[in-house]
Motif scaffolding. Structure first.
Motif, mmCIF file in Angstrom:
data_model
loop_
_atom_site.group_PDB
_atom_site.id
_atom_site.type_symbol
_atom_site.label_atom_id
_atom_site.label_comp_id
_atom_site.label_asym_id
_atom_site.label_seq_id
_atom_site.Cartn_x
_atom_site.Cartn_y
_atom_site.Cartn_z
ATOM 1 N N ILE A 16 0.829 -1.207 0.000
ATOM 2 C CA ILE A 16 0.000 0.000 0.000
ATOM 3 C C ILE A 16 0.860 1.253 0.000
ATOM 4 O O ILE A 16 2.025 1.226 0.389
ATOM 5 C CB ILE A 16 -0.969 0.045 1.202
ATOM 6 C CG1 ILE A 16 -0.204 0.001 2.528
ATOM 7 C CG2 ILE A 16 -2.006 -1.053 1.114
ATOM 8 C CD1 ILE A 16 -1.062 0.304 3.736
ATOM 9 N N ASP A 17 0.251 2.331 -0.446
ATOM 10 C CA ASP A 17 0.811 3.666 -0.310
ATOM 11 C C ASP A 17 -0.360 4.572 0.042
ATOM 12 O O ASP A 17 -1.405 4.092 0.454
ATOM 13 C CB ASP A 17 1.567 4.105 -1.579
ATOM 14 C CG ASP A 17 0.699 4.123 -2.832
ATOM 15 O OD1 ASP A 17 -0.556 4.102 -2.724
ATOM 16 O OD2 ASP A 17 1.269 4.151 -3.935
ATOM 17 N N ASP A 18 -0.224 5.871 -0.129
ATOM 18 C CA ASP A 18 -1.307 6.766 0.268
ATOM 19 C C ASP A 18 -2.317 7.012 -0.853
ATOM 20 O O ASP A 18 -3.114 7.940 -0.773
ATOM 21 C CB ASP A 18 -0.754 8.088 0.802
ATOM 22 C CG ASP A 18 0.047 8.859 -0.227
ATOM 23 O OD1 ASP A 18 0.491 8.254 -1.216
ATOM 24 O OD2 ASP A 18 0.238 10.073 -0.034
ATOM 25 N N SER A 19 -2.335 6.162 -1.872
ATOM 26 C CA SER A 19 -3.260 6.350 -2.989
ATOM 27 C C SER A 19 -4.571 5.595 -2.772
ATOM 28 O O SER A 19 -4.617 4.589 -2.063
ATOM 29 C CB SER A 19 -2.630 5.871 -4.297
ATOM 30 O OG SER A 19 -2.545 4.455 -4.308
ATOM 31 N N SER A 21 6.772 1.670 -12.806
ATOM 32 C CA SER A 21 5.590 0.973 -12.337
ATOM 33 C C SER A 21 6.003 -0.059 -11.299
ATOM 34 O O SER A 21 6.750 -0.987 -11.605
ATOM 35 C CB SER A 21 4.881 0.286 -13.506
ATOM 36 O OG SER A 21 3.881 -0.586 -13.036
ATOM 37 N N VAL A 22 5.517 0.128 -10.086
ATOM 38 C CA VAL A 22 5.829 -0.813 -9.016
ATOM 39 C C VAL A 22 5.280 -2.191 -9.368
ATOM 40 O O VAL A 22 5.979 -3.195 -9.241
ATOM 41 C CB VAL A 22 5.257 -0.316 -7.668
ATOM 42 C CG1 VAL A 22 5.438 -1.368 -6.576
ATOM 43 C CG2 VAL A 22 5.911 0.989 -7.266
ATOM 44 N N SER A 23 4.042 -2.248 -9.844
ATOM 45 C CA SER A 23 3.438 -3.548 -10.149
ATOM 46 C C SER A 23 4.171 -4.247 -11.291
ATOM 47 O O SER A 23 4.371 -5.460 -11.255
ATOM 48 C CB SER A 23 1.952 -3.402 -10.452
ATOM 49 O OG SER A 23 1.731 -2.514 -11.518
ATOM 50 N N MET A 49 -0.593 -10.381 -7.892
ATOM 51 C CA MET A 49 -1.944 -10.050 -8.320
ATOM 52 C C MET A 49 -2.067 -8.529 -8.338
ATOM 53 O O MET A 49 -1.791 -7.863 -7.332
ATOM 54 C CB MET A 49 -2.992 -10.643 -7.373
ATOM 55 C CG MET A 49 -4.407 -10.355 -7.800
ATOM 56 S SD MET A 49 -5.677 -11.302 -6.929
ATOM 57 C CE MET A 49 -5.247 -11.084 -5.234
ATOM 58 N N ILE A 50 -2.480 -8.004 -9.486
ATOM 59 C CA ILE A 50 -2.643 -6.559 -9.641
ATOM 60 C C ILE A 50 -4.133 -6.265 -9.673
ATOM 61 O O ILE A 50 -4.847 -6.737 -10.566
ATOM 62 C CB ILE A 50 -1.949 -6.062 -10.919
ATOM 63 C CG1 ILE A 50 -0.452 -6.404 -10.860
ATOM 64 C CG2 ILE A 50 -2.159 -4.558 -11.086
ATOM 65 C CD1 ILE A 50 0.282 -6.236 -12.166
ATOM 66 N N VAL A 56 -0.023 -8.713 -3.524
ATOM 67 C CA VAL A 56 -1.149 -7.976 -4.097
ATOM 68 C C VAL A 56 -0.784 -6.492 -4.157
ATOM 69 O O VAL A 56 -0.336 -5.916 -3.158
ATOM 70 C CB VAL A 56 -2.434 -8.146 -3.256
ATOM 71 C CG1 VAL A 56 -3.590 -7.377 -3.872
ATOM 72 C CG2 VAL A 56 -2.782 -9.614 -3.096
ATOM 73 N N LEU A 57 -0.997 -5.899 -5.333
ATOM 74 C CA LEU A 57 -0.714 -4.481 -5.534
ATOM 75 C C LEU A 57 -1.864 -3.830 -6.274
ATOM 76 O O LEU A 57 -2.526 -4.480 -7.092
ATOM 77 C CB LEU A 57 0.568 -4.305 -6.356
ATOM 78 C CG LEU A 57 1.836 -4.917 -5.764
ATOM 79 C CD1 LEU A 57 2.925 -4.987 -6.823
ATOM 80 C CD2 LEU A 57 2.293 -4.120 -4.562
#
Length: 149
Positions: free
Chosen positions: A11-14, A126-128, A140-141, A110-111
């Motif tokens: 996770i991030d703040d998005s 792109s992190v994913s 899993m995106i 999971v992203l």
């Protein structure tokens, strides 16, 4: 009884990452289902990306990371998921997520997807995409559905 497999959610703040966390909780951690996974929620604090980060900026990034972790814990609690590890690690999100998957021996990472086009992905990275090529587990995106007008 066999030990549960581990699912790491990055996770991030998005809103995209919190959508992915909520989607995961709703599909894999419902109270009426027999949960097959132990949940680890991992946030990345980018404050150590550069050694030249100003102390004020670094403090702000740490505060944001703390709020992200608290929000994740609250979301898990609201869905009655109490057996969860929430952790924040400093560093680039791409590396942090792959390292977390390895550290916890995750079966699934999971992203959320920001839905960037090719140009933004090329410029911002792109992190994913990175994790799908470098993580030593399934990735899993989760994409947030587009709003219909």
């Amino acid at each position: 009884m066999a030990e549960k497999q581990v699912m790491v959610v990055g996770i991030d703040d998005s809103e995209h990452s919190f959508y992915a966390l909520e989607w995961t909780l709703d599909h894999f951690f419902t109270p009426e289902s027999k949960t097959l996974f132990k949940l680890v929620v991992m946030a990345s604090n980018a404050s150590k990306r550069s050694t030249d980060v100003l102390p004020l900026v670094e403090a702000d990034l740490k505060r944001i990371a703390e709020k992200v972790s608290e929000k994740a814990q609250d979301l898990c609690s609201s869905k009655s998921v109490e057996d969860v590890t929430v952790e924040t690690i400093e560093g680039d999100a791409r590396n942090v997520m792959c390292e977390a998957a390895e550290k916890y021996h995750a079966s699934v990472l999971v992203l959320g997807s920001h839905g960037y086009g090719a140009f933004k992905r090329a410029v911002l990275g792109s992190v994913s995409d990175y994790c799908s090529h470098h993580a030593h587990c399934s990735v899993m995106i989760v994409k947030k559905p587009k709003q219909k007008n």
